[in-house]
Design an enzyme around this catalytic site. Structure first.
Site, mmCIF file in Angstrom:
data_model
loop_
_atom_site.group_PDB
_atom_site.id
_atom_site.type_symbol
_atom_site.label_atom_id
_atom_site.label_comp_id
_atom_site.label_asym_id
_atom_site.label_seq_id
_atom_site.Cartn_x
_atom_site.Cartn_y
_atom_site.Cartn_z
ATOM 1 N N HIS A 180 0.812 -1.210 0.000
ATOM 2 C CA HIS A 180 0.000 0.000 0.000
ATOM 3 C C HIS A 180 0.848 1.264 0.000
ATOM 4 O O HIS A 180 2.026 1.238 0.320
ATOM 5 C CB HIS A 180 -0.987 0.029 1.178
ATOM 6 C CG HIS A 180 -0.341 0.082 2.545
ATOM 7 N ND1 HIS A 180 -0.107 -1.040 3.322
ATOM 8 C CD2 HIS A 180 0.092 1.121 3.288
ATOM 9 C CE1 HIS A 180 0.435 -0.680 4.474
ATOM 10 N NE2 HIS A 180 0.579 0.639 4.475
ATOM 11 N N GLU A 211 -7.842 4.582 10.148
ATOM 12 C CA GLU A 211 -7.465 4.376 8.751
ATOM 13 C C GLU A 211 -8.480 3.592 7.944
ATOM 14 O O GLU A 211 -9.322 2.900 8.505
ATOM 15 C CB GLU A 211 -6.080 3.713 8.681
ATOM 16 C CG GLU A 211 -5.946 2.500 9.583
ATOM 17 C CD GLU A 211 -5.666 1.239 8.829
ATOM 18 O OE1 GLU A 211 -6.055 1.149 7.657
ATOM 19 O OE2 GLU A 211 -5.063 0.329 9.426
ATOM 20 N N GLN A 255 -3.915 3.426 1.424
ATOM 21 C CA GLN A 255 -4.279 3.479 2.845
ATOM 22 C C GLN A 255 -4.400 4.944 3.257
ATOM 23 O O GLN A 255 -3.416 5.687 3.177
ATOM 24 C CB GLN A 255 -3.183 2.803 3.681
ATOM 25 C CG GLN A 255 -3.449 2.800 5.170
ATOM 26 C CD GLN A 255 -2.250 2.251 5.931
ATOM 27 O OE1 GLN A 255 -1.164 2.816 5.846
ATOM 28 N NE2 GLN A 255 -2.434 1.172 6.646
ATOM 29 N N HIS A 308 3.984 7.134 3.600
ATOM 30 C CA HIS A 308 4.915 6.002 3.518
ATOM 31 C C HIS A 308 4.542 5.080 2.369
ATOM 32 O O HIS A 308 3.430 5.143 1.846
ATOM 33 C CB HIS A 308 4.954 5.221 4.842
ATOM 34 C CG HIS A 308 3.672 4.539 5.210
ATOM 35 N ND1 HIS A 308 2.696 5.113 6.004
ATOM 36 C CD2 HIS A 308 3.187 3.309 4.892
ATOM 37 C CE1 HIS A 308 1.696 4.273 6.163
ATOM 38 N NE2 HIS A 308 1.961 3.162 5.490
ATOM 39 N N GLU A 328 7.651 0.664 4.902
ATOM 40 C CA GLU A 328 7.008 -0.322 5.781
ATOM 41 C C GLU A 328 7.091 -1.688 5.116
ATOM 42 O O GLU A 328 6.930 -1.808 3.897
ATOM 43 C CB GLU A 328 5.538 0.086 5.986
ATOM 44 C CG GLU A 328 4.750 -0.832 6.895
ATOM 45 C CD GLU A 328 3.279 -0.413 7.001
ATOM 46 O OE1 GLU A 328 2.933 0.724 6.639
ATOM 47 O OE2 GLU A 328 2.482 -1.263 7.431
HETATM 48 C C1 MC0 Z 1 9.447 11.945 9.452
HETATM 49 N N1 MC0 Z 1 10.391 12.057 8.513
HETATM 50 C C2 MC0 Z 1 9.953 11.508 7.391
HETATM 51 C C3 MC0 Z 1 8.649 11.040 7.677
HETATM 52 N N2 MC0 Z 1 8.364 11.313 8.973
HETATM 53 N N3 MC0 Z 1 10.518 11.355 6.187
HETATM 54 C C4 MC0 Z 1 9.790 10.743 5.223
HETATM 55 N N4 MC0 Z 1 8.527 10.290 5.430
HETATM 56 C C5 MC0 Z 1 7.942 10.420 6.631
HETATM 57 N N5 MC0 Z 1 6.696 9.960 6.825
HETATM 58 C C6 MC0 Z 1 11.713 12.685 8.666
HETATM 59 C C7 MC0 Z 1 11.579 14.055 9.287
HETATM 60 O O1 MC0 Z 1 11.324 15.027 8.290
HETATM 61 C C8 MC0 Z 1 12.917 14.231 9.943
HETATM 62 O O2 MC0 Z 1 13.870 14.643 9.006
HETATM 63 C C9 MC0 Z 1 13.278 12.814 10.384
HETATM 64 O O3 MC0 Z 1 12.484 11.927 9.573
HETATM 65 C C10 MC0 Z 1 12.930 12.560 11.837
HETATM 66 O O4 MC0 Z 1 11.599 12.969 12.004
HETATM 67 P P1 MC0 Z 1 11.093 13.727 13.290
HETATM 68 O O5 MC0 Z 1 9.916 14.543 12.917
HETATM 69 O O6 MC0 Z 1 12.195 14.407 13.958
HETATM 70 O O7 MC0 Z 1 10.775 12.531 14.232
HETATM 71 P P2 MC0 Z 1 9.440 11.832 14.528
HETATM 72 O O8 MC0 Z 1 9.362 11.763 16.003
HETATM 73 O O9 MC0 Z 1 8.287 12.428 13.792
HETATM 74 O O10 MC0 Z 1 9.692 10.369 13.951
HETATM 75 C C11 MC0 Z 1 9.722 10.088 12.585
HETATM 76 C C12 MC0 Z 1 9.607 8.572 12.450
HETATM 77 C C13 MC0 Z 1 8.267 8.157 13.114
HETATM 78 C C14 MC0 Z 1 9.642 8.222 10.945
HETATM 79 C C15 MC0 Z 1 10.790 7.913 13.154
HETATM 80 O O11 MC0 Z 1 7.174 8.827 12.476
HETATM 81 C C16 MC0 Z 1 7.991 6.678 13.075
HETATM 82 O O12 MC0 Z 1 8.494 5.918 13.894
HETATM 83 N N6 MC0 Z 1 7.160 6.204 12.130
HETATM 84 C C17 MC0 Z 1 6.787 4.782 12.015
HETATM 85 C C18 MC0 Z 1 5.384 4.518 12.503
HETATM 86 C C19 MC0 Z 1 4.320 5.283 11.740
HETATM 87 O O13 MC0 Z 1 4.613 6.149 10.914
HETATM 88 N N7 MC0 Z 1 3.035 4.963 12.040
HETATM 89 C C20 MC0 Z 1 1.897 5.603 11.376
HETATM 90 C C21 MC0 Z 1 1.381 4.760 10.255
HETATM 91 P P3 MC0 Z 1 14.681 16.006 9.189
HETATM 92 O O14 MC0 Z 1 15.520 16.113 7.959
HETATM 93 O O15 MC0 Z 1 13.643 17.076 9.310
HETATM 94 O O16 MC0 Z 1 15.476 15.775 10.432
HETATM 95 S S1 MC0 Z 1 0.652 3.298 10.908
HETATM 96 C C22 MC0 Z 1 0.321 2.297 9.607
HETATM 97 O O17 MC0 Z 1 0.564 2.661 8.501
HETATM 98 C C23 MC0 Z 1 -0.268 0.936 9.943
HETATM 99 C C24 MC0 Z 1 -1.623 1.112 10.558
HETATM 100 C C25 MC0 Z 1 -0.351 -0.001 8.731
HETATM 101 O O18 MC0 Z 1 0.178 0.287 7.652
HETATM 102 O O19 MC0 Z 1 -0.950 -1.088 8.859
#
Ligand code: MC0
Length: 140
Positions: free
Chosen positions: A7, A43, A59, A83, A133
């Protein structure tokens, strides 16, 4: 390693509005809805096609709070692609191989994902800026 694109996750502020947009514009049907407290999202999965090991979907993701991953993303970047998720046969096996190749895993072990899948995220900074993912679809 990847079987298909499982997705594309799209961050949105109003889930119902974006469901209408995507289903009306592209003739897509919502096949699952879920609130995932652990991931901080409400979602909907819109089915595109079926492939090896599972389907392909759009998604749509609405955050449950501002300090959730999708809530922070919306504040920083606005609505759009959040993502890309790839289908794998065995998520734990894929996590091990990818980690050995130097990419940081955001999950130590697989978590619960949409439609009873098992999922894990990879750090976007190690994958060319793309939050990635891995999805092991549930057996149907
Ligand atoms: C953050 N960054 C991204 C991003 N989110 N880059 C690309 N795509 C994204 N979606 C970048 C930021 O711009 C930053 O870069 C760096 O990553 C660190 O981000 P941050 O804002 O300082 O830190 P956080 O606390 O927002 O963490 C970002 C992180 C977090 C990706 C580690 O969102 C995470 O753990 N995500 C995984 C879980 C998730 O997203 N769950 C929701 C979907 P710079 O250059 O500015 O430092 S759940 C889902 O989808 C399930 C239900 C499913 O599929 O079944």
């Amino acid at each position: 390693m990847f079987l298909r694109i499982d997705h594309i996750g799209v961050a949105c502020r109003d889930l119902e509005e974006k469901i209408r947009l995507f289903s009306d514009t592209f003739d897509l049907t919502v096949v699952a809805r879920e609130v995932n407290e652990e991931q901080g999202v409400k979602e909907a999965m819109l089915h595109i096609s079926d492939g090896e090991g599972g389907g392909s979907y759009i998604q749509l993701l609405e955050p449950l709070s501002e300090d959730s991953p999708v809530g922070k993303f919306l504040a920083k970047r606005g609505e759009g692609v959040h993502h890309v998720a790839f289908g794998v046969r065995d998520v734990a096996d894929a996590m091990g191989k990818i980690s050995e190749r130097g990419v940081r895993l955001l999950d130590e072990r697989p978590r619960h994902g949409s439609m009873d899948s098992r999922i894990a995220f990879l750090h976007p900074k190690d994958v060319g800026g793309m939050l990635t993912e891995l999805v092991q679809a549930a057996r149907r």
